[in-house]
Write an enzyme that holds these catalytic residues in place. Structure first.
Site, PDB file in Angstrom:
ATOM      1  N   HIS A  39       0.982  -1.182  -0.105  1.00 19.74           N
ATOM      2  CA  HIS A  39       0.068  -0.061  -0.066  1.00 19.74           C
ATOM      3  C   HIS A  39       0.843   1.245   0.164  1.00 19.74           C
ATOM      4  O   HIS A  39       2.167   1.176  -0.075  1.00 19.74           O
ATOM      5  CB  HIS A  39      -0.699  -0.014   1.215  1.00 19.74           C
ATOM      6  CG  HIS A  39      -0.272  -0.203   2.265  1.00 19.74           C
ATOM      7  ND1 HIS A  39       0.469   0.680   2.905  1.00 19.74           N
ATOM      8  CD2 HIS A  39      -0.287  -1.184   3.393  1.00 19.74           C
ATOM      9  CE1 HIS A  39       1.095   0.234   4.043  1.00 19.74           C
ATOM     10  NE2 HIS A  39       0.403  -0.878   4.546  1.00 19.74           N
ATOM     11  N   GLU A  40       0.277   2.514   0.121  1.00 14.06           N
ATOM     12  CA  GLU A  40       1.029   3.632  -0.051  1.00 14.06           C
ATOM     13  C   GLU A  40       1.988   3.852   1.082  1.00 14.06           C
ATOM     14  O   GLU A  40       3.186   4.229   0.820  1.00 14.06           O
ATOM     15  CB  GLU A  40      -0.171   4.748  -0.268  1.00 14.06           C
ATOM     16  CG  GLU A  40       0.778   6.142  -0.274  1.00 14.06           C
ATOM     17  CD  GLU A  40       1.571   6.313  -1.433  1.00 14.06           C
ATOM     18  OE1 GLU A  40       2.283   6.978  -1.434  1.00 14.06           O
ATOM     19  OE2 GLU A  40       1.178   5.615  -2.573  1.00 14.06           O
ATOM     20  N   HIS A  42       3.944   1.361   2.288  1.00 15.71           N
ATOM     21  CA  HIS A  42       5.185   0.754   1.463  1.00 15.71           C
ATOM     22  C   HIS A  42       5.949   1.525   0.614  1.00 15.71           C
ATOM     23  O   HIS A  42       7.093   1.559   0.722  1.00 15.71           O
ATOM     24  CB  HIS A  42       4.856  -0.584   1.128  1.00 15.71           C
ATOM     25  CG  HIS A  42       4.205  -1.735   1.943  1.00 15.71           C
ATOM     26  ND1 HIS A  42       3.339  -2.271   2.125  1.00 15.71           N
ATOM     27  CD2 HIS A  42       4.746  -2.296   2.971  1.00 15.71           C
ATOM     28  CE1 HIS A  42       2.792  -3.014   3.126  1.00 15.71           C
ATOM     29  NE2 HIS A  42       3.971  -3.261   3.413  1.00 15.71           N
ATOM     30  N   GLN A 153       7.211   3.637  11.169  1.00 20.39           N
ATOM     31  CA  GLN A 153       6.913   3.974  12.436  1.00 20.39           C
ATOM     32  C   GLN A 153       5.402   3.169  12.916  1.00 20.39           C
ATOM     33  O   GLN A 153       5.318   3.188  14.109  1.00 20.39           O
ATOM     34  CB  GLN A 153       6.754   5.514  12.711  1.00 20.39           C
ATOM     35  CG  GLN A 153       6.444   6.056  13.931  1.00 20.39           C
ATOM     36  CD  GLN A 153       7.304   5.472  14.954  1.00 20.39           C
ATOM     37  OE1 GLN A 153       8.563   5.264  14.916  1.00 20.39           O
ATOM     38  NE2 GLN A 153       6.846   5.526  16.268  1.00 20.39           N
ATOM     39  N   ASP A 155       4.771   0.423  12.943  1.00 18.64           N
ATOM     40  CA  ASP A 155       5.059  -0.799  13.593  1.00 18.64           C
ATOM     41  C   ASP A 155       6.056  -0.463  14.630  1.00 18.64           C
ATOM     42  O   ASP A 155       7.469  -0.763  14.206  1.00 18.64           O
ATOM     43  CB  ASP A 155       5.657  -2.030  12.735  1.00 18.64           C
ATOM     44  CG  ASP A 155       4.653  -2.443  11.875  1.00 18.64           C
ATOM     45  OD1 ASP A 155       3.431  -2.839  12.421  1.00 18.64           O
ATOM     46  OD2 ASP A 155       4.819  -2.218  10.507  1.00 18.64           O
ATOM     47  N   VAL A 181       1.951   6.602   7.290  1.00 19.96           N
ATOM     48  CA  VAL A 181       1.263   7.254   6.154  1.00 19.96           C
ATOM     49  C   VAL A 181      -0.165   6.718   6.541  1.00 19.96           C
ATOM     50  O   VAL A 181      -0.812   5.659   6.997  1.00 19.96           O
ATOM     51  CB  VAL A 181       1.563   6.700   4.851  1.00 19.96           C
ATOM     52  CG1 VAL A 181       0.534   7.184   3.670  1.00 19.96           C
ATOM     53  CG2 VAL A 181       2.925   6.945   4.622  1.00 19.96           C
TER      54      VAL A 181
HETATM   55  O1  PAF Z   1       6.608  -5.365   8.750  1.00 17.63           O
HETATM   56  C1  PAF Z   1       6.355  -6.404   7.947  1.00 17.63           C
HETATM   57  O2  PAF Z   1       6.073  -6.351   7.050  1.00 17.63           O
HETATM   58  C2  PAF Z   1       7.159  -7.653   8.376  1.00 17.63           C
HETATM   59  O3  PAF Z   1       7.402  -7.851   9.806  1.00 17.63           O
HETATM   60  C3  PAF Z   1       8.662  -7.827   7.996  1.00 17.63           C
HETATM   61  C4  PAF Z   1       9.656  -6.561   8.627  1.00 17.63           C
HETATM   62  C5  PAF Z   1       8.722  -7.639   6.512  1.00 17.63           C
HETATM   63  C6  PAF Z   1       9.352  -9.073   8.466  1.00 17.63           C
HETATM   64  O4  PAF Z   1       8.614 -10.243   7.832  1.00 17.63           O
END
Ligand code: PAF
Length: 294
Positions: A39-40, A42, A153, A155, A181
């Protein structure tokens, strides 16, 4: 200098390592690890990686060992064709797209675990989750060999845990953490938002409202975390489909619950709407002193 600007899809670990070695002779590698269903949020991580490196590698791997037995590993959204198109549009150089056997071959028995930082929040609600995250991220760092890796951020606990792991295990790379975002109504972007019904999606806006309410209370001098959490919980419960996992106020160094709000704190929450478990957080700085309960 760019090798060329064709997007490469690499599925093998050794192949990726060999390519990483080659790229490293020509420039810096920026890396964004993902589980796909982009999504945006990422895409913003990818833009930041591109600005900070000469080559950008994105991994797409739904990591089974970070999901609990009753969690959504099987249902987790997957759409490689769409992800590839989005990444090609951003000028990504390489997608590392391994399968489970490539990452965890027969006999795999080594795990990475960060202590203390994982005791509360998602570490408490999802036992084993961060062990799975740090193990796969450590492996990905050894495979992709990046100079810089970018995380979100949203996570917040994951980002701190990975920073700790990088420091403690002397990984030779820089971690960049990018602000969350949000949709125009404040909902943090997440691949799991795809699980929400239209009604749950409407109700989920309460999460950001709760964070902002917590911020206002703290800024106006409230120093008792119990009172702030009570108010936030009450607001979230006005939404009939919300099931609270946790609402916490923790310090920003070790993510431990604070007995009194002072300095910088993180308001963090995890709430289910149907089968979607959504997390969000806000860092708030309390006023210097002279608060209501000081
Ligand atoms: O944040 C995520 O999408 C996942 O926890 C990661 C960092 C890709 C690890 O699998």
């Amino acid at each position: 200098m760019k090798e060329n600007n064709r997007l490469r899809i690499i599925r093998g670990v050794r192949q990726m390592q060999a390519l990483a070695d080659r790229l490293r002779t020509q420039g810096r590698i920026g890396f964004v690890p993902t589980m796909g269903a982009l999504h945006e949020g990422h895409l913003e991580l990818v833009r930041v990686a591109r600005k900070n490196a000469d080559f950008t590698v994105v991994s797409i791997f739904v990591n089974p060992i970070q999901f609990g037995p009753k969690e959504d590993y099987r249902q987790y959204p997957r759409d490689f064709t769409r992800d590839r198109r989005l990444l090609a549009g951003l000028g990504v150089d390489v997608i590392f797209y391994p399968d489970v056997k490539a990452m965890y071959p027969e006999g795999f028995a080594t795990y990475v675990e960060v202590e203390r930082l994982t005791r509360y929040l998602c570490g408490r609600s999802r036992p084993g989750h961060f062990r799975g995250v740090t193990t796969v991220v450590a492996k990905l760092f050894n495979i992709v060999k990046p100079h810089v890796a970018v995380f979100g951020q949203k996570d917040a606990q994951q980002a701190l845990v990975i920073r700790r792991m990088v420091r403690d295990l002397n990984f030779d790379l820089k971690i960049i953490v990018v602000p969350t975002v949000r949709e125009p109504d404040g909902l943090a972007l997440s691949s799991r938002n795809a699980y929400l019904t239209p009604e749950q999606r409407r109700q989920a806006t309460v999460l950001y409202q709760a964070l902002r309410l917590g911020e206002r209370l703290i800024k106006s001098g409230e120093t008792d975390p119990v009172r702030v959490k009570q108010v936030l919980r009450r607001l979230i419960r006005t939404q009939p489909e919300a099931r609270i996992d946790y609402v916490e106020i923790v310090d920003t160094a070790w993510l431990e619950p604070v007995p009194r709000i002072q300095g910088e704190v993180l308001i963090a929450l995890a709430v289910y709407f149907g089968r979607a478990r959504l997390i969000d957080n806000l860092i708030v700085r309390a006023p210097q002193s002279g608060g209501k309960n000081s």
